[in-house]
Design a protein around this motif. Structure first.
Motif, PDB file in Angstrom:
ATOM      1  N   VAL A   1       0.852  -1.185   0.000  1.00 29.80           N
ATOM      2  CA  VAL A   1       0.000   0.000   0.000  1.00 29.80           C
ATOM      3  C   VAL A   1       0.892   1.240   0.000  1.00 29.80           C
ATOM      4  N   VAL A   2       0.675   2.121  -0.963  1.00 29.14           N
ATOM      5  CA  VAL A   2       1.446   3.355  -1.110  1.00 29.14           C
ATOM      6  C   VAL A   2       0.519   4.544  -0.905  1.00 29.14           C
ATOM      7  N   ASN A   3       0.946   5.504  -0.102  1.00 24.91           N
ATOM      8  CA  ASN A   3       0.166   6.713   0.144  1.00 24.91           C
ATOM      9  C   ASN A   3       0.604   7.798  -0.837  1.00 24.91           C
ATOM     10  N   ALA A   4      -0.311   8.180  -1.726  1.00 26.21           N
ATOM     11  CA  ALA A   4      -0.055   9.243  -2.690  1.00 26.21           C
ATOM     12  C   ALA A   4      -0.955  10.441  -2.421  1.00 26.21           C
ATOM     13  N   GLY A   5      -1.214  10.704  -1.142  1.00 24.37           N
ATOM     14  CA  GLY A   5      -1.985  11.885  -0.775  1.00 24.37           C
ATOM     15  C   GLY A   5      -1.101  13.111  -0.670  1.00 24.37           C
ATOM     16  N   VAL A   6      -1.665  14.276  -0.982  1.00 23.90           N
ATOM     17  CA  VAL A   6      -0.974  15.562  -0.848  1.00 23.90           C
ATOM     18  C   VAL A   6      -1.927  16.537  -0.175  1.00 23.90           C
ATOM     19  N   SER A   7      -1.576  17.005   0.990  1.00 20.91           N
ATOM     20  CA  SER A   7      -2.428  17.971   1.685  1.00 20.91           C
ATOM     21  C   SER A   7      -2.647  19.203   0.823  1.00 20.91           C
ATOM     22  N   GLY A   8      -3.902  19.616   0.734  1.00 17.39           N
ATOM     23  CA  GLY A   8      -4.248  20.794  -0.045  1.00 17.39           C
ATOM     24  C   GLY A   8      -4.446  20.549  -1.516  1.00 17.39           C
ATOM     25  N   ASN A   9      -4.191  19.334  -1.986  1.00 19.49           N
ATOM     26  CA  ASN A   9      -4.245  19.066  -3.415  1.00 19.49           C
ATOM     27  C   ASN A   9      -5.656  19.197  -3.959  1.00 19.49           C
ATOM     28  N   MET A  10      -5.746  19.655  -5.186  1.00 15.64           N
ATOM     29  CA  MET A  10      -7.016  19.809  -5.871  1.00 15.64           C
ATOM     30  C   MET A  10      -7.061  18.926  -7.103  1.00 15.64           C
ATOM     31  N   LEU A  11      -8.231  18.536  -7.475  1.00 18.81           N
ATOM     32  CA  LEU A  11      -8.423  17.695  -8.644  1.00 18.81           C
ATOM     33  C   LEU A  11      -8.190  18.448  -9.938  1.00 18.81           C
ATOM     34  N   LEU A  12      -8.603  19.733  -9.977  1.00 17.58           N
ATOM     35  CA  LEU A  12      -8.686  20.462 -11.243  1.00 17.58           C
ATOM     36  C   LEU A  12      -7.732  21.637 -11.361  1.00 17.58           C
ATOM     37  N   THR A  13      -7.035  22.014 -10.300  1.00 16.83           N
ATOM     38  CA  THR A  13      -6.245  23.242 -10.308  1.00 16.83           C
ATOM     39  C   THR A  13      -4.856  22.996  -9.723  1.00 16.83           C
TER      40      THR A  13
END
Length: 437
Positions: free
Chosen positions: A258-270
């Protein structure tokens, strides 16, 4: 609302989980020997961190070393791997650096306590048969594999040395794990004493750890924003929901990294100067670029909705978005995954009514519309309804995060909330063509 809250208000929760269809039993019986050999030879992502642009200090940002970089210093970072292996390799990234990165020494070892490592387990990392390597701007480099048997949930310590000035480096702000730096080349140091006085909570330059040599089923990638990144969970305890997901899968007898590819503050479109490339762009690298990926959990969209139209705090403007725009972004992720033979499962967007600065009735309507689409459109192969898992069940509180799961800000789940998310997601991951012999 504080500037720090504005930064953290850039988070998100629409999730999609990517799964692989099981091999038919007849095919498995014919190719089992070949499959076993392939799985033993193939790499599996066992830990990861989605890096982004170095950040010059802002009045509201937490201290980090990304802008100053490293000069005749050793950087020591502790990671917890999610899959077993007899060999390990490390991926060093200069994707967002501003000059070629010269790494002049590196090692991996089993972690003891704090910055200390277990004596006798230090393995030098080499790159194309050399102790040093120059990583061009925008590139990544894998170390050669080293023999170091590891178990799931085991912690490894990676130490990098930079003799010259690196300039600003790629990093990941909310590592929620202590990292260390000290003067000189300490890649073979075991005591960790020299690292005691200079610590942080961010990740730098290492974007992945991969394992091979045992029969793993493949990999799961959790993709998203701060809720995936683990904001709200207890630092240095590996209580993020992807960590807990890995533990649940392991308890069920699953051999999945399991790999965590989360980024705090990340947006889908911008895109954002502070929160990384938009999700529809970074999905290909951060998910599809992972070794052995067969499942991706994508948790993204709340920052686009809740943060839309808020003032620019130094990270760039965030436009107001419609439900159709968010849905189109998810459709793009689905298409990208299916081009790689990955099946996708969508998760609903979780509540944000009590989160300062995000909620308006109009934005809630957008969230509700996106959730209706995720639940009923059939675009996803299956749905995991994290909105219903985490929503306050009390009458009159249906758009709020349940208090038992609230870290205190009305948006980010606490440790118990992370556990509940992991349980819900793990139930949606189907059995793969595993050989448990």
């Amino acid at each position: 609302m504080s500037n720090r809250c504005v930064r953290l208000s850039a988070l998100g929760t629409a999730a999609l989980v990517v799964l692989v269809t099981a091999t038919p039993a007849s095919a498995a019986s014919v190719t089992s020997d070949a499959d076993r050999a392939t799985r033993q030879q193939s790499w599996t992502g066992a830990w990861g961190s989605s890096l982004y642009r170095p950040l010059a200090p802002l009045p509201w940002s937490w201290p980090n070393w990304s802008w100053d970089g490293f000069t005749d210093q050793s950087l020591r970072q502790v990671v917890r791997v999610s899959a077993a292996g007899s060999e390990v390799r490390v991926r060093v990234s200069n994707r967002f650096g501003q000059q070629p990165l010269r790494l002049t020494g590196a090692s991996v070892a089993r972690t003891a306590e704090g910055a200390a490592v277990v004596p006798g387990t230090v393995r030098p990392l080499r790159f194309e048969h050399r102790d040093d390597v120059v990583v061009p701007i925008g590139a990544e480099r894998y170390s050669e594999s080293v023999r170091l048997p590891v178990r799931p949930r085991e912690r490894l310590t990676i130490t990098l040395h930079f003799a010259g000035g690196t300039g600003p480096v790629s990093y990941h702000e909310d590592g929620l794990a202590t990292s260390y730096r000290a003067a000189g080349n300490l890649t073979r140091d075991t005591s960790g004493t020299a690292f005691a006085n200079d610590t942080g909570q961010s990740h730098y330059l290492v974007s992945g750890v991969e394992v091979r040599g045992v029969r793993n089923e493949g990999g799961v990638v959790a993709f998203g924003d701060s809720i995936t990144d683990g904001w709200g969970s207890t630092p240095d305890t590996d209580r993020r929901y992807p960590d807990r997901l890995g533990e649940r899968l392991l308890a069920d007898g699953r051999r999945l990294g399991v790999v965590n590819a989360g980024v705090s503050g990340n947006m889908l479109l911008t895109d954002s100067l502070c929160y990384g490339d938009k999700g529809v762009t970074r999905f290909r690298h951060d998910v599809l670029g992972q070794a052995g990926v067969r499942t991706a959990v994508v948790l993204i969209g709340i920052n686009d909705i809740g943060g839309g139209g808020l003032p620019d705090g130094g990270c760039g403007t965030r436009p107001v978005v419609s439900a159709d725009e968010v849905i189109d972004g998810h459709r793009a992720l689905i298409r990208a995954a299916r081009q790689r033979g990955i099946t996708v499962i969508g998760a609903t967007l979780t509540p944000f009514k009590a989160y300062a600065g995000y909620y308006t009735p109009q934005k809630e309507e957008v969230r509700d519309a996106v959730n209706r689409w995720i639940r009923s459109s059939g675009a996803y192969d299956e749905v995991v309804d994290l909105d219903r898992v985490l929503t306050d069940p009390r009458p009159g509180h249906g758009d709020e995060l349940a208090p038992v799961y609230d870290s205190g800000d009305g948006l980010h789940p606490n440790d118990a909330g992370m556990d509940a998310m992991a349980e819900a997601v793990s139930d949606r991951i189907p059995e793969g063509p595993a050989d448990r012999s």
